[in-house]
Design an enzyme around this catalytic site. Structure first.
Site, mmCIF file in Angstrom:
data_model
loop_
_atom_site.group_PDB
_atom_site.id
_atom_site.type_symbol
_atom_site.label_atom_id
_atom_site.label_comp_id
_atom_site.label_asym_id
_atom_site.label_seq_id
_atom_site.Cartn_x
_atom_site.Cartn_y
_atom_site.Cartn_z
ATOM 1 N N PRO A 112 0.968 -1.002 -0.180
ATOM 2 C CA PRO A 112 -0.073 0.030 0.180
ATOM 3 C C PRO A 112 0.825 1.279 -0.075
ATOM 4 O O PRO A 112 1.909 1.497 0.631
ATOM 5 C CB PRO A 112 -0.973 0.090 1.429
ATOM 6 C CG PRO A 112 -0.089 -1.055 2.082
ATOM 7 C CD PRO A 112 0.740 -2.116 1.252
ATOM 8 N N GLY A 114 2.292 4.871 0.958
ATOM 9 C CA GLY A 114 2.242 5.863 1.904
ATOM 10 C C GLY A 114 1.916 5.310 3.034
ATOM 11 O O GLY A 114 1.723 5.778 4.262
ATOM 12 N N ALA A 115 2.128 3.870 3.406
ATOM 13 C CA ALA A 115 1.677 3.144 4.541
ATOM 14 C C ALA A 115 2.967 2.714 5.373
ATOM 15 O O ALA A 115 2.603 2.063 6.587
ATOM 16 C CB ALA A 115 0.837 1.985 4.356
ATOM 17 N N GLY A 118 7.475 1.165 2.294
ATOM 18 C CA GLY A 118 8.180 1.243 1.375
ATOM 19 C C GLY A 118 8.099 1.067 0.060
ATOM 20 O O GLY A 118 8.925 0.749 -1.003
ATOM 21 N N SER A 119 6.698 1.641 -0.305
ATOM 22 C CA SER A 119 6.201 1.387 -1.545
ATOM 23 C C SER A 119 6.857 2.248 -2.618
ATOM 24 O O SER A 119 7.251 1.733 -3.545
ATOM 25 C CB SER A 119 4.809 1.839 -1.631
ATOM 26 O OG SER A 119 4.295 2.837 -1.303
ATOM 27 N N ALA A 121 9.811 3.552 -2.416
ATOM 28 C CA ALA A 121 11.276 3.211 -2.874
ATOM 29 C C ALA A 121 11.452 1.590 -3.765
ATOM 30 O O ALA A 121 11.952 1.613 -4.805
ATOM 31 C CB ALA A 121 11.986 2.615 -1.498
ATOM 32 N N ASP A 164 15.502 3.359 2.652
ATOM 33 C CA ASP A 164 14.324 2.604 2.071
ATOM 34 C C ASP A 164 14.990 2.060 0.821
ATOM 35 O O ASP A 164 14.720 0.862 0.344
ATOM 36 C CB ASP A 164 13.327 3.576 1.814
ATOM 37 C CG ASP A 164 12.454 3.874 3.029
ATOM 38 O OD1 ASP A 164 12.994 3.806 4.203
ATOM 39 O OD2 ASP A 164 11.240 4.341 2.914
HETATM 40 C C1 MEV Z 1 10.190 6.838 5.523
HETATM 41 O O1 MEV Z 1 9.988 5.391 4.961
HETATM 42 C C2 MEV Z 1 11.452 6.622 6.668
HETATM 43 C C3 MEV Z 1 11.877 8.047 7.001
HETATM 44 O O2 MEV Z 1 12.998 7.680 8.183
HETATM 45 C C4 MEV Z 1 12.238 9.023 5.854
HETATM 46 C C5 MEV Z 1 13.606 8.563 4.895
HETATM 47 O O3 MEV Z 1 14.568 7.795 5.818
HETATM 48 O O4 MEV Z 1 13.725 8.685 3.957
HETATM 49 C C6 MEV Z 1 10.775 8.750 7.872
#
Ligand code: MEV
Length: 338
Positions: A112, A114-115, A118-119, A121, A164
């Site tokens: 999903p 934004g959950a 790591g979608s 990435a 990510d």
């Molecule tokens: C987001 O998945 C993880 C954060 O640490 C941002 C990042 O590392 O780029 C919040």
């Protein structure tokens, strides 16, 4: 046609603090984004997505994506999805020295948007890999991870770590501290994920932590304390035999550190009512530890539990839309078809 997949991830420890140079340990999980790429001659890019969040998404553009596809998701998620694919296309064009290359791109993702799994990435890593391969210029993994990081960095206005994208490229458990990224040999950990059906805004959440950290010394200390948790957790992991099942003692100690990590993330304002509810449901079901994963604000938690109790309990938790066991993905980015 070139088909490449890349895994999502959970953070065992260290999200947010990793943006400020503290270490983090994300772990790739067997939930993958698959990207299919076919070069086209007219320089246009057409993107189709069929996944949990963007079912029916389709957009075609020549320069940059202005036409918004008509799908029922919040505009910011749509903008982010389009932005990540566009950034991946730009990276692939640059890497292959083919500035006018066009592509038909199709994204099928089990992750999903934004959950916290790591979608973006996974889509960026698989997208750059598929597009460069389709142009006959495959990248080695280090360059791929680097370019995927650059794409995220651009979309997130410089507020991104390498965690990510490196994790999705390499697979397994990894350790990231600034530019220093390595794979960790760890035993299989009994991850359970709970998903509230929502999403957080990574840029806004990262900016919120940055603002607290700039204004309060104790918020900066909290970020450093998360770094201490990661160092502690990492030494537990590296002392363990990666080829045996983890001991109950190890899982108990990692779980305790996850609980503290969640408390500190909560203090930095990135948890939410539903994330806290799921964390408590997991703990009350007997999980060894539980925390939010990723940027927070909504989305997913990750718990450690070798039994079925946490998964079952989350299924009956009103704030939880879906729960599942997540296995460590030992493969990172993977060519599926060429
Ligand atoms: C987001 O998945 C993880 C954060 O640490 C941002 C990042 O590392 O780029 C919040």
């Amino acid at each position: 046609m070139t088909v490449v997949s890349a895994p999502g991830k959970v953070y065992l420890f260290g999200e947010h603090a990793v943006v400020y140079g503290e270490p983090a340990v994300p772990c790739a999980i067997e939930k993958r984004a698959t990207v299919t790429v076919e070069p086209r001659d007219d320089g246009h890019v057409r993107v189709e997505a069929n996944d949990l969040t963007l079912n029916g998404f389709a957009v075609e553009y020549a320069d940059s994506p202005n036409d918004r596809p008509d799908v029922d998701v919040p505009k910011r998620l749509l903008d982010a999805a389009t932005g990540y694919v566009d950034a991946a296309v730009e990276q692939a064009r640059e890497a292959a020295d083919a500035p006018d290359a066009g592509f038909d791109i199709s994204v099928d993702s089990e992750i999903p948007l934004g959950a916290g799994l790591g979608s973006s990435a996974a889509v960026v890593v698989a997208g750059i890999d598929a597009a460069t391969r389709a142009l006959g210029e495959p990248l080695d993994r280090r360059e791929l991870a680097d370019r995927a990081y650059q794409a995220e960095y651009d979309v997130q206005d410089g507020q991104a770590s390498r965690a990510d994208t490196f994790c999705s490229t390499m697979g397994g458990a990894v350790r990231v501290e600034g530019d220093d990224c390595t794979r960790l040999a760890t035993p299989e950990l009994p991850f359970v994920v709970g998903f509230d059906g929502g999403a957080g805004d990574t840029g806004q959440l990262v900016a919120g932590v940055r603002s607290l950290r700039d204004r309060y010394d104790f918020a900066a200390d909290t970020v450093e304390a998360i770094g201490d948790i990661v160092r502690q957790g990492e030494s537990l992991l590296t002392d363990a035999d990666p080829d045996s099942d983890p001991s109950a003692e190890l899982i108990g100690e990692l779980g305790e550190l996850m609980d503290i990590n969640h408390g500190l993330l909560s203090a930095l304002g990135v948890s939410s009512r539903s994330l806290d509810t799921m964390v408590w449901a997991a703990r009350e079901a007997g999980a060894d530890g539980a925390k939010l994963t990723g940027a927070g604000g909504g989305g997913c938690i990750v718990a450690l539990d070798a039994t079925t109790e946490t998964e079952t309990s989350l299924q009956y938790t009103p704030d939880c839309e879906q729960s599942f066991r997540a296995e460590l993905a030992t493969d990172g980015v993977r060519l599926e078809e060429e």
